[in-house]
Design a protein around this motif. Sequence first.
Motif, PDB file in Angstrom:
ATOM      1  N   ALA A  24       0.833  -1.210   0.000  1.00 22.85           N
ATOM      2  CA  ALA A  24       0.000   0.000   0.000  1.00 22.85           C
ATOM      3  C   ALA A  24       0.866   1.258   0.000  1.00 22.85           C
ATOM      4  O   ALA A  24       0.617   2.205  -0.767  1.00 22.85           O
ATOM      5  CB  ALA A  24      -0.941  -0.006   1.202  1.00 22.85           C
ATOM      6  N   ARG A  25       1.887   1.274   0.847  1.00 22.32           N
ATOM      7  CA  ARG A  25       2.770   2.443   0.888  1.00 22.32           C
ATOM      8  C   ARG A  25       3.634   2.528  -0.368  1.00 22.32           C
ATOM      9  O   ARG A  25       3.907   3.608  -0.882  1.00 22.32           O
ATOM     10  CB  ARG A  25       3.643   2.423   2.145  1.00 22.32           C
ATOM     11  CG  ARG A  25       4.244   3.815   2.398  1.00 22.32           C
ATOM     12  CD  ARG A  25       4.864   3.963   3.761  1.00 22.32           C
ATOM     13  NE  ARG A  25       6.291   3.723   3.625  1.00 22.32           N
ATOM     14  CZ  ARG A  25       7.005   2.955   4.410  1.00 22.32           C
ATOM     15  NH1 ARG A  25       6.448   2.333   5.423  1.00 22.32           N
ATOM     16  NH2 ARG A  25       8.283   2.794   4.213  1.00 22.32           N
ATOM     17  N   ALA A  27       2.768   1.521  -3.358  1.00 18.23           N
ATOM     18  CA  ALA A  27       1.883   2.036  -4.403  1.00 18.23           C
ATOM     19  C   ALA A  27       1.740   3.553  -4.295  1.00 18.23           C
ATOM     20  O   ALA A  27       1.835   4.273  -5.292  1.00 18.23           O
ATOM     21  CB  ALA A  27       0.515   1.357  -4.303  1.00 18.23           C
ATOM     22  N   GLU A  28       1.555   4.032  -3.081  1.00 16.93           N
ATOM     23  CA  GLU A  28       1.429   5.473  -2.864  1.00 16.93           C
ATOM     24  C   GLU A  28       2.719   6.196  -3.238  1.00 16.93           C
ATOM     25  O   GLU A  28       2.692   7.248  -3.885  1.00 16.93           O
ATOM     26  CB  GLU A  28       1.088   5.733  -1.390  1.00 16.93           C
ATOM     27  CG  GLU A  28       0.880   7.183  -1.044  1.00 16.93           C
ATOM     28  CD  GLU A  28       0.581   7.357   0.442  1.00 16.93           C
ATOM     29  OE1 GLU A  28       1.141   8.300   1.027  1.00 16.93           O
ATOM     30  OE2 GLU A  28      -0.184   6.541   0.993  1.00 16.93           O
ATOM     31  N   THR A  29       3.847   5.600  -2.873  1.00 16.11           N
ATOM     32  CA  THR A  29       5.148   6.208  -3.152  1.00 16.11           C
ATOM     33  C   THR A  29       5.391   6.372  -4.650  1.00 16.11           C
ATOM     34  O   THR A  29       5.940   7.381  -5.083  1.00 16.11           O
ATOM     35  CB  THR A  29       6.283   5.350  -2.530  1.00 16.11           C
ATOM     36  OG1 THR A  29       6.069   5.281  -1.123  1.00 16.11           O
ATOM     37  CG2 THR A  29       7.647   5.924  -2.802  1.00 16.11           C
ATOM     38  N   GLY A  31       2.989   6.270  -7.053  1.00 13.01           N
ATOM     39  CA  GLY A  31       1.865   6.874  -7.759  1.00 13.01           C
ATOM     40  C   GLY A  31       0.976   5.886  -8.500  1.00 13.01           C
ATOM     41  O   GLY A  31       0.469   6.196  -9.573  1.00 13.01           O
ATOM     42  N   SER A  33      -2.186   2.659  -7.943  1.00 14.19           N
ATOM     43  CA  SER A  33      -3.104   2.049  -6.987  1.00 14.19           C
ATOM     44  C   SER A  33      -2.503   0.707  -6.568  1.00 14.19           C
ATOM     45  O   SER A  33      -1.579   0.191  -7.201  1.00 14.19           O
ATOM     46  CB  SER A  33      -4.510   1.887  -7.583  1.00 14.19           C
ATOM     47  OG  SER A  33      -4.459   1.073  -8.724  1.00 14.19           O
ATOM     48  N   GLU A  34      -3.032   0.146  -5.512  1.00 15.03           N
ATOM     49  CA  GLU A  34      -2.415  -1.023  -4.889  1.00 15.03           C
ATOM     50  C   GLU A  34      -2.360  -2.260  -5.793  1.00 15.03           C
ATOM     51  O   GLU A  34      -1.331  -2.931  -5.875  1.00 15.03           O
ATOM     52  CB  GLU A  34      -3.174  -1.350  -3.594  1.00 15.03           C
ATOM     53  CG  GLU A  34      -2.327  -2.063  -2.591  1.00 15.03           C
ATOM     54  CD  GLU A  34      -2.998  -2.170  -1.235  1.00 15.03           C
ATOM     55  OE1 GLU A  34      -2.856  -3.243  -0.613  1.00 15.03           O
ATOM     56  OE2 GLU A  34      -3.649  -1.195  -0.789  1.00 15.03           O
ATOM     57  N   CYS A  37       0.214  -2.050  -8.637  1.00 18.07           N
ATOM     58  CA  CYS A  37       1.547  -2.038  -8.024  1.00 18.07           C
ATOM     59  C   CYS A  37       1.932  -3.451  -7.603  1.00 18.07           C
ATOM     60  O   CYS A  37       3.057  -3.898  -7.836  1.00 18.07           O
ATOM     61  CB  CYS A  37       1.576  -1.087  -6.832  1.00 18.07           C
ATOM     62  SG  CYS A  37       3.199  -0.928  -6.074  1.00 18.07           S
TER      63      CYS A  37
END
Length: 154
Positions: A24-25, A27-29, A31, A33-34, A37
Amino acid sequence: MSDLDKLDRAILGALQADGRMPVARLAETVGLSETPCARRLKRLEQAGYIDRYRAVLSRRALGYGVVGFVSVRFAVHDRALADRFEREVCAIERIVSCHNISGTADYILQIVARDLDDYGTFMRDQLRSLPGVTSVESALSLREVKADGGVPLS
């Protein structure tokens, strides 16, 4: 590496900096979605871009205050002897890396020791008695300027 796009490189770079990063992190890092990623990560693992995940331990906290780089030379260049040497080196934990190199030496080893006495004892009792070793030359690290930061991704 030409089959890696910008997002693949970003995923690899983020994991190289923090291998415990949750998807999750991650994916956020980068750019994403989970789910996409996670798919990319699985593809990168299966393609062999990620060898393994591990913790990088503090040698100082574990009591290893000395780092030595040792050039090892053989007088006789025999394949069976080199194979025995490499097997034995791989079994010695305090030898943290070993490279077969070109030049005047045959191998260069990175060794950790608790202190100079421990280093000297290891050199005398273990390293010099390894198969094929005819000479060793040490260089002690005074200060680590750059640790293993991983491989470049550009």
